[in-house]
Design a protein around this motif. Structure first.
Motif, PDB file in Angstrom:
ATOM      1  N   GLY A 159      -9.110  21.760  -6.193  1.00 37.58           N
ATOM      2  CA  GLY A 159      -9.909  22.716  -5.486  1.00 37.58           C
ATOM      3  C   GLY A 159     -10.577  22.770  -7.343  1.00 37.58           C
ATOM      4  N   GLY A 160      -9.931  22.051  -8.102  1.00 38.91           N
ATOM      5  CA  GLY A 160     -10.857  22.190  -9.084  1.00 38.91           C
ATOM      6  C   GLY A 160      -9.805  23.305  -9.905  1.00 38.91           C
ATOM      7  N   ALA A 161      -9.068  24.328  -9.514  1.00 43.33           N
ATOM      8  CA  ALA A 161      -8.550  25.253  -9.855  1.00 43.33           C
ATOM      9  C   ALA A 161      -7.033  24.816 -11.407  1.00 43.33           C
ATOM     10  N   GLU A 162      -7.187  25.771 -12.633  1.00 45.50           N
ATOM     11  CA  GLU A 162      -5.869  25.375 -13.532  1.00 45.50           C
ATOM     12  C   GLU A 162      -4.287  25.308 -12.977  1.00 45.50           C
ATOM     13  N   PRO A 163      -3.528  24.391 -13.267  1.00 46.54           N
ATOM     14  CA  PRO A 163      -2.478  24.355 -12.768  1.00 46.54           C
ATOM     15  C   PRO A 163      -1.398  25.256 -12.925  1.00 46.54           C
ATOM     16  N   SER A 164      -0.715  25.650 -12.292  1.00 47.67           N
ATOM     17  CA  SER A 164       0.238  26.812 -11.969  1.00 47.67           C
ATOM     18  C   SER A 164       0.600  26.107 -12.636  1.00 47.67           C
ATOM     19  N   GLU A 165       1.928  27.024 -13.457  1.00 48.67           N
ATOM     20  CA  GLU A 165       2.589  26.817 -14.458  1.00 48.67           C
ATOM     21  C   GLU A 165       4.121  25.929 -13.661  1.00 48.67           C
ATOM     22  N   GLY A 166       4.558  25.054 -13.668  1.00 48.59           N
ATOM     23  CA  GLY A 166       6.100  23.793 -13.685  1.00 48.59           C
ATOM     24  C   GLY A 166       4.973  23.136 -12.467  1.00 48.59           C
ATOM     25  N   GLY A 167       3.318  22.735 -12.296  1.00 50.55           N
ATOM     26  CA  GLY A 167       3.261  21.773 -11.750  1.00 50.55           C
ATOM     27  C   GLY A 167       3.189  20.923 -12.881  1.00 50.55           C
ATOM     28  N   ARG A 168       2.423  19.587 -11.611  1.00 49.17           N
ATOM     29  CA  ARG A 168       2.588  18.388 -12.387  1.00 49.17           C
ATOM     30  C   ARG A 168       1.651  17.227 -11.615  1.00 49.17           C
ATOM     31  N   VAL A 169       0.717  16.594 -12.493  1.00 45.00           N
ATOM     32  CA  VAL A 169       0.304  15.259 -11.406  1.00 45.00           C
ATOM     33  C   VAL A 169       1.147  14.382 -11.484  1.00 45.00           C
ATOM     34  N   GLN A 170       1.030  13.730 -10.541  1.00 46.57           N
ATOM     35  CA  GLN A 170       1.854  12.772  -9.620  1.00 46.57           C
ATOM     36  C   GLN A 170       1.049  11.407  -9.597  1.00 46.57           C
ATOM     37  N   GLY A 171       1.263  10.307  -9.908  1.00 45.16           N
ATOM     38  CA  GLY A 171       0.247   8.607 -10.205  1.00 45.16           C
ATOM     39  C   GLY A 171      -0.956   8.882 -10.320  1.00 45.16           C
ATOM     40  N   GLY A 172      -1.982   7.336 -10.157  1.00 46.42           N
ATOM     41  CA  GLY A 172      -2.862   7.778 -10.208  1.00 46.42           C
ATOM     42  C   GLY A 172      -3.037   6.914 -11.839  1.00 46.42           C
ATOM     43  N   GLY A 173      -4.369   6.545 -12.255  1.00 43.62           N
ATOM     44  CA  GLY A 173      -3.750   5.664 -13.036  1.00 43.62           C
ATOM     45  C   GLY A 173      -5.086   4.489 -12.979  1.00 43.62           C
ATOM     46  N   ALA A 174      -5.514   3.225 -13.893  1.00 39.75           N
ATOM     47  CA  ALA A 174      -6.073   1.901 -13.628  1.00 39.75           C
ATOM     48  C   ALA A 174      -4.828   0.673 -13.625  1.00 39.75           C
ATOM     49  N   ASP A 175      -6.127  -0.352 -12.851  1.00 40.38           N
ATOM     50  CA  ASP A 175      -5.318  -1.467 -12.886  1.00 40.38           C
ATOM     51  C   ASP A 175      -6.663  -2.177 -12.686  1.00 40.38           C
ATOM     52  N   PHE A 176      -6.929  -3.196 -14.212  1.00 44.98           N
ATOM     53  CA  PHE A 176      -8.204  -3.735 -14.177  1.00 44.98           C
ATOM     54  C   PHE A 176      -7.594  -4.929 -14.750  1.00 44.98           C
ATOM     55  N   ASP A 177      -8.262  -6.328 -14.499  1.00 43.00           N
ATOM     56  CA  ASP A 177      -7.960  -7.478 -14.776  1.00 43.00           C
ATOM     57  C   ASP A 177      -8.555  -8.035 -15.349  1.00 43.00           C
ATOM     58  N   VAL A 178      -8.259  -9.063 -16.717  1.00 44.14           N
ATOM     59  CA  VAL A 178      -9.724  -9.272 -17.502  1.00 44.14           C
ATOM     60  C   VAL A 178      -9.288 -10.715 -17.777  1.00 44.14           C
ATOM     61  N   ASN A 179     -10.452 -11.550 -16.917  1.00 47.12           N
ATOM     62  CA  ASN A 179     -10.949 -13.310 -17.285  1.00 47.12           C
ATOM     63  C   ASN A 179     -11.791 -13.342 -18.204  1.00 47.12           C
ATOM     64  N   SER A 180     -11.548 -14.758 -18.544  1.00 41.57           N
ATOM     65  CA  SER A 180     -12.505 -15.514 -19.317  1.00 41.57           C
ATOM     66  C   SER A 180     -13.452 -16.746 -19.120  1.00 41.57           C
TER      67      SER A 180
END
Length: 488
Positions: A159-180
């Motif tokens: 909901g866009g609220a600030e994370p409460s104390e003791g919480g954490r973000v799990q997962g996520g990120g980026a997976d990119f391939d570079v081809n030349s």
């Protein structure tokens, strides 16, 4: 009488004749092997240089390398931007960045200037490009409080609220391939000049002269195999689709580019209107290449001209080492063995004459002139030389055949140093080549030409004449009295 006496003496002195012939044969065989291997080295080097030059190309013209001053303008670095996704995750994104190879280009009007120079039969321009494709997806993480389930979202949670104390973000990120991969824009109106001429169309067809601005492409066979492309498929470069009309296989084993496009299409992709990187030049006379090079450098400013001789100096590796050995050590070794063989043959012939003092003295007493005795000795020596020539040619052909049958593999490293942006439109020497040195493998052969065989025959006759000169000089000094002194 001459041939009768000659035949009888050769039969009587078989061992001496075999020794003289064997010595000459060894030298002649070595000359044949070294000459044939040197010829094979030349053909191997031509094959390597063919991977840099198109067939029929005598030289290339590129922009002279510019030394950037401190704080001066530098080539633009590639930048990639992706849209941020407010909702969802796992949506694949991709972007292409098309760069001029080496960041050095010329105005395509330079082609006409080069073509106007004395000694230039034809000139055609091309544009070498490097395409960097980045594709992949972002995955949004989930915020999770200790002991509770979390919603999908970024640092603010679902909901866009600030994370409460003791919480954490799990997962996520980026997976990119570079081809030349490399792209080369070729002038389809000049199919007989340029890097595509060093490849053979193994499927489909090549460009038509009318396809100057058509969305068609010819793909190198190795790239087609890697990307599983066939004739009739489409390839996409910077959002533009091109139909694959042909598959090209490089005759030299090393492709000049992964993808070939009409020149105008390549210029559009790179935002390089009326720009080229390389001018391929064919001279009217291959013997005047140096003078043509000088004329272009003098009259077309800001360019670097590279000939096949210049590129040959950049080839290193075992091919270069073996070539140096064949032309240097091999040649001197052949000369040393031949000189030794000639001297040994001459000394043996002279020694044989010394043992035949009574015989030649008697012949002179019977009326033979000194010239006739000398001619008899020289005739025998020439026959010894021809025998050595036949044996030497047989040994030399066997040695050359053995080299060809084994076909040892030599490596040739193609490095920079040709001047400009590589001398061939790229950092190394050809469109689409990487900045690092390129290594090619070529099989060594040892072809024997008629010139080599004629040289062997000439050496055989020369060896016989040298030996005959020694013996003839000794025989001409004999007197009939010398024979009478040795009569018991």
């Amino acid at each position: 009488m001459f041939f009768t006496y000659l035949r009888r003496e050769l039969r009587r002195r078989r061992k001496a004749a075999l020794v003289v012939a064997s010595g000459l044969a060894l030298g002649i065989a070595l000359v044949i092997v070294v000459s044939s291997v040197s010829s094979g080295m030349g053909k191997a080097q031509e094959k390597v240089l063919q991977s840099l030059y198109g067939l029929g190309t005598d030289m290339t013209v590129t922009k002279a390398m510019e030394t950037s001053e401190e704080g001066g303008e530098r080539p633009e670095r590639p930048r990639f931007s992706f849209d941020a996704q407010a909702e969802g995750s796992g949506e694949e994104q991709s972007t292409d960045h098309v760069m001029v190879q080496g960041f050095q280009s010329l105005a395509d009007s330079t082609v006409d200037k080069v073509g106007e120079q004395s000694g230039v039969a034809d000139a055609v321009g091309g544009l070498s490009l490097q395409v960097v494709k980045v594709s992949g997806e972002f995955t949004r993480g989930r915020f999770q409080q200790d002991g509770q389930g979390g919603g999908q979202g970024g640092p603010g949670g679902a909901g866009g609220a600030e994370p409460s104390e003791g919480g954490r973000v799990q997962g996520g990120g980026a997976d990119f391939d570079v081809n030349s991969y490399s792209v080369y824009g070729t002038d389809v109106t000049e199919p007989e000049l340029g890097p595509l001429t060093s490849s053979r169309i193994t499927d489909g067809r090549t460009f038509k002269a009318s396809e100057t601005d058509a969305k068609v492409a010819v793909v190198d066979s190795a790239h087609a195999k890697e990307k599983e492309l066939e004739t009739g498929d489409t390839v996409t470069v910077k959002g533009t689709k091109f139909k694959v009309i042909g598959i090209a296989t490089a005759e030299s084993g090393d492709a000049a580019a992964d993808l070939y496009l009409p020149l105008k299409q390549a210029q559009t992709l790179a935002d390089a209107k009326d720009k080229i990187t390389t001018i391929y030049v064919r001279a009217t006379d291959s013997q005047q290449i140096d003078s043509v090079k000088s004329a272009i450098q003098k009259n077309v400013s800001g360019t670097t001209v590279t000939t096949s001789a210049d590129l040959a100096d950049t080839v290193s590796g075992s091919l270069s080492t073996a070539s140096s050995l064949a032309t240097g050590v091999g040649t001197w070794l052949s000369v040393a063995v031949l000189v030794t063989a000639f001297l040994v043959a001459g000394l043996l012939t002279s020694s044989a004459v010394s043992r035949r003092v009574r015989e030649f003295g008697t012949l002179k007493a019977l009326g033979w002139t000194s010239g006739r005795v000398t001619g008899q000795v020289v005739g025998e020596a020439v026959v010894h030389g021809l025998m050595g020539g036949v044996l030497g040619i047989a040994l030399g052909l066997a040695g050359a055949y053995a080299v060809t049958a084994i076909s040892p593999t030599l490596q040739a490293e193609l490095g920079g140093g040709a001047g400009g942006s590589g001398g061939m439109g790229g950092p190394v020497g050809g469109p689409g080549r990487e900045a690092a040195a390129k290594t090619l493998e070529v099989a060594l052969t040892a072809p024997v030409g008629l010139t080599t065989v004629a040289l062997a025959v000439g050496l055989a006759v020369a060896g016989g004449l040298v030996a005959g000169a020694f013996g003839g000089w000794r025989a001409s000094r004999l007197r009939p009295a010398d024979a009478l002194r040795r009569v018991a």
